[in-house]
Design an enzyme around this catalytic site. Structure first.
Site, PDB file in Angstrom:
ATOM      1  N   HIS A 100      44.459  53.208  33.204  1.00 56.76           N
ATOM      2  CA  HIS A 100      43.739  53.544  31.959  1.00 56.76           C
ATOM      3  C   HIS A 100      42.273  53.095  31.990  1.00 56.76           C
ATOM      4  O   HIS A 100      41.491  53.514  31.140  1.00 56.76           O
ATOM      5  CB  HIS A 100      44.415  52.898  30.743  1.00 56.76           C
ATOM      6  CG  HIS A 100      45.791  53.416  30.477  1.00 56.76           C
ATOM      7  ND1 HIS A 100      46.063  54.758  30.352  1.00 56.76           N
ATOM      8  CD2 HIS A 100      46.983  52.770  30.326  1.00 56.76           C
ATOM      9  CE1 HIS A 100      47.366  54.920  30.119  1.00 56.76           C
ATOM     10  NE2 HIS A 100      47.945  53.731  30.109  1.00 56.76           N
ATOM     11  N   ASP A 158      53.831  56.783  35.885  1.00 52.65           N
ATOM     12  CA  ASP A 158      53.905  55.919  34.702  1.00 52.65           C
ATOM     13  C   ASP A 158      54.295  56.755  33.473  1.00 52.65           C
ATOM     14  O   ASP A 158      54.024  57.952  33.423  1.00 52.65           O
ATOM     15  CB  ASP A 158      52.505  55.322  34.498  1.00 52.65           C
ATOM     16  CG  ASP A 158      52.445  54.131  33.582  1.00 52.65           C
ATOM     17  OD1 ASP A 158      52.322  53.002  34.093  1.00 52.65           O
ATOM     18  OD2 ASP A 158      52.475  54.319  32.352  1.00 52.65           O
ATOM     19  N   HIS A 203      52.929  56.645  30.722  1.00 47.51           N
ATOM     20  CA  HIS A 203      51.680  57.011  30.037  1.00 47.51           C
ATOM     21  C   HIS A 203      50.820  57.919  30.930  1.00 47.51           C
ATOM     22  O   HIS A 203      50.827  57.773  32.149  1.00 47.51           O
ATOM     23  CB  HIS A 203      50.866  55.748  29.704  1.00 47.51           C
ATOM     24  CG  HIS A 203      51.574  54.776  28.802  1.00 47.51           C
ATOM     25  ND1 HIS A 203      52.276  53.698  29.301  1.00 47.51           N
ATOM     26  CD2 HIS A 203      51.683  54.733  27.453  1.00 47.51           C
ATOM     27  CE1 HIS A 203      52.783  53.017  28.271  1.00 47.51           C
ATOM     28  NE2 HIS A 203      52.452  53.622  27.151  1.00 47.51           N
ATOM     29  N   ASP A 215      57.467  51.851  33.231  1.00 42.62           N
ATOM     30  CA  ASP A 215      57.716  51.892  31.786  1.00 42.62           C
ATOM     31  C   ASP A 215      58.432  53.178  31.373  1.00 42.62           C
ATOM     32  O   ASP A 215      58.601  53.440  30.181  1.00 42.62           O
ATOM     33  CB  ASP A 215      56.410  51.687  30.996  1.00 42.62           C
ATOM     34  CG  ASP A 215      55.209  52.365  31.612  1.00 42.62           C
ATOM     35  OD1 ASP A 215      55.394  53.224  32.488  1.00 42.62           O
ATOM     36  OD2 ASP A 215      54.069  52.045  31.203  1.00 42.62           O
TER      37      ASP A 215
HETATM   38 ZN    ZN Z   1      52.262  52.831  31.179  1.00 38.87          ZN
END
Ligand code: ZN
Ligand code: ZN
Length: 371
Positions: free
Chosen positions: A111, A147, A149, A236
């Site tokens: 990120h 991931d 995300h 995750d």
């Molecule tokens: Zn993540």
């Protein structure tokens, strides 16, 4: 993001004997130099991190620092730069032929953006490592982000760079941070198709996740024919993860690590850099998933039913008051039905996969229906 997740992972690898295997070398890393960080990050931002690192009270929220997600702490610059140094060193070692595969489970800080911290990430080790590999002569690098995300920071760095293909498979931005990563986000005008996004609905389980990953990733990476494959293994996606809303098992994550390893050999000359990422269930999930990843990269995957070593469980019990998982499996079968079986218009996962294939495949000379 407590460092205990990395401590427990390293200790589990140690207790399983993975670090002592023939052909495995554990190397330490130095913090990346400012010069290297500046190949991706903006000078004002690096200066702000250094200032907050020396005195956390001066952290500036405009750079994402001192926020709830990215609190400032003494030494944060060195810690974040060291993660970058490790990924860069591994990437360059792959290019020089000094190692076939590299794993940095501290990395995968996807990120982090050129000008700000975001989502627990300060410096983007994946992006700096890929930029360093391009600087060192790599012509094309493929990046696969697993991931839960969207890998928005890494994607942004190479948005308009046709030399880097970024593929992110994640939970849809309608239900999860950072809210981006849809099928129609394909890269800038000079690099259309170099960003690929597969946004899956919340609630995805093993079979659907594996079907989706294998319906998009191998085809594109093969067509791109990179010099190096970089993969981000944020875990995750797991059912126990407190942030994401997928229900994936350690067994499915292990299967994907196997597929990425095979893909690196098939499409990238065997050069494979595997990184960690998110993962917030730090006892039951993160250590086992990344120990499987290390074992896979050492060419001897662990049997799923391998018992978790008692020494590790004792340590975990002293630390947390519970012993942690007893074996390296969640009991998942890690099987899936391939895309060639046909498309089910009633299945939300299939609709998401088809949207991504229709958007991205033609830009790589692939047929969205049949490849
Ligand atoms: Zn993540
Ligand atoms: Zn291999």
């Amino acid at each position: 993001m407590a460092p205990v997740r990395l401590d427990l992972t390293a200790r589990l690898c140690e207790e399983l004997g993975l670090f002592a295997r023939e052909g495995v070398e554990v190397v330490s890393a130095r913090p990346a130099s400012d010069e290297l960080l500046l190949r991706v990050h903006e000078q004002d931002y690096v200066r702000a991190v250094q200032a907050a690192s020396a005195d956390p009270r001066v952290a500036e929220a405009v750079f994402g620092l001192g926020t709830e997600d990215d609190p400032a702490f003494p030494g944060m610059h060195e810690a974040a730069a060291r993660i970058v140094g490790a990924s860069v060193d591994l990437g360059l070692a792959l290019l020089r032929g000094e190692a076939a595969h590299g794993v940095n489970f501290c990395g995968g800080m996807h990120h982090a953006k050129p000008g700000c911290a975001s989502g627990f990430c300060v410096y983007n080790d994946a992006a700096v490592a890929m930029r360093a590999m391009l600087d060192a002569g790599a012509e094309r690098v493929a990046y696969v982000d697993l991931d839960v995300h969207h890998g928005d920071g890494t994607e942004a760095v190479f948005w308009d760079d046709p030399r880097v293909l970024t593929i992110s498979v994640h939970e849809s931005g309608t239900t999860l941070f950072p809210g981006t990563g849809y099928a129609d986000e394909l890269g800038g005008p000079d690099a259309l198709g170099s960003a690929v996004n597969l946004a899956l609905p919340a609630g995805v389980r093993d079979g659907d996740w594996l079907r989706a990953v294998h319906a998009v990733v191998p085809q594109l990476v093969r067509a791109f024919a990179p010099d190096v494959l970089v993969t981000q293994h944020g875990c995750d996606t797991h059912a126990l993860d407190p942030l994401g809303h997928f229900a994936v098992s350690v067994d499915a994550q292990r299967a994907v690590a196997r597929s990425m390893h095979e893909l690196a050999h098939e499409a990238a000359g065997g050069r494979w850099l595997a990184l960690g990422g998110g993962g917030y269930e730090v006892v039951d999930v993160v250590p086992r998933t990344w120990a499987h990843l290390v074992a896979e990269a050492s060419r001897q995957p662990l049997e799923p039913a391998t018992p978790v070593p008692p020494g590790w469980r004792r340590y975990v019990e002293e630390l947390t008051g519970r012993p942690g998982p007893a074996s390296m499996t969640d009991g998942g079968s890690a099987t899936w039905t391939g895309w060639e079986s046909g498309y089910d218009p009633d299945a939300a996962v299939d609709r998401a996969v088809l949207a991504t294939r229709r958007a991205a495949f033609p830009l790589h000379g692939l047929d969205p229906e049949f490849d």
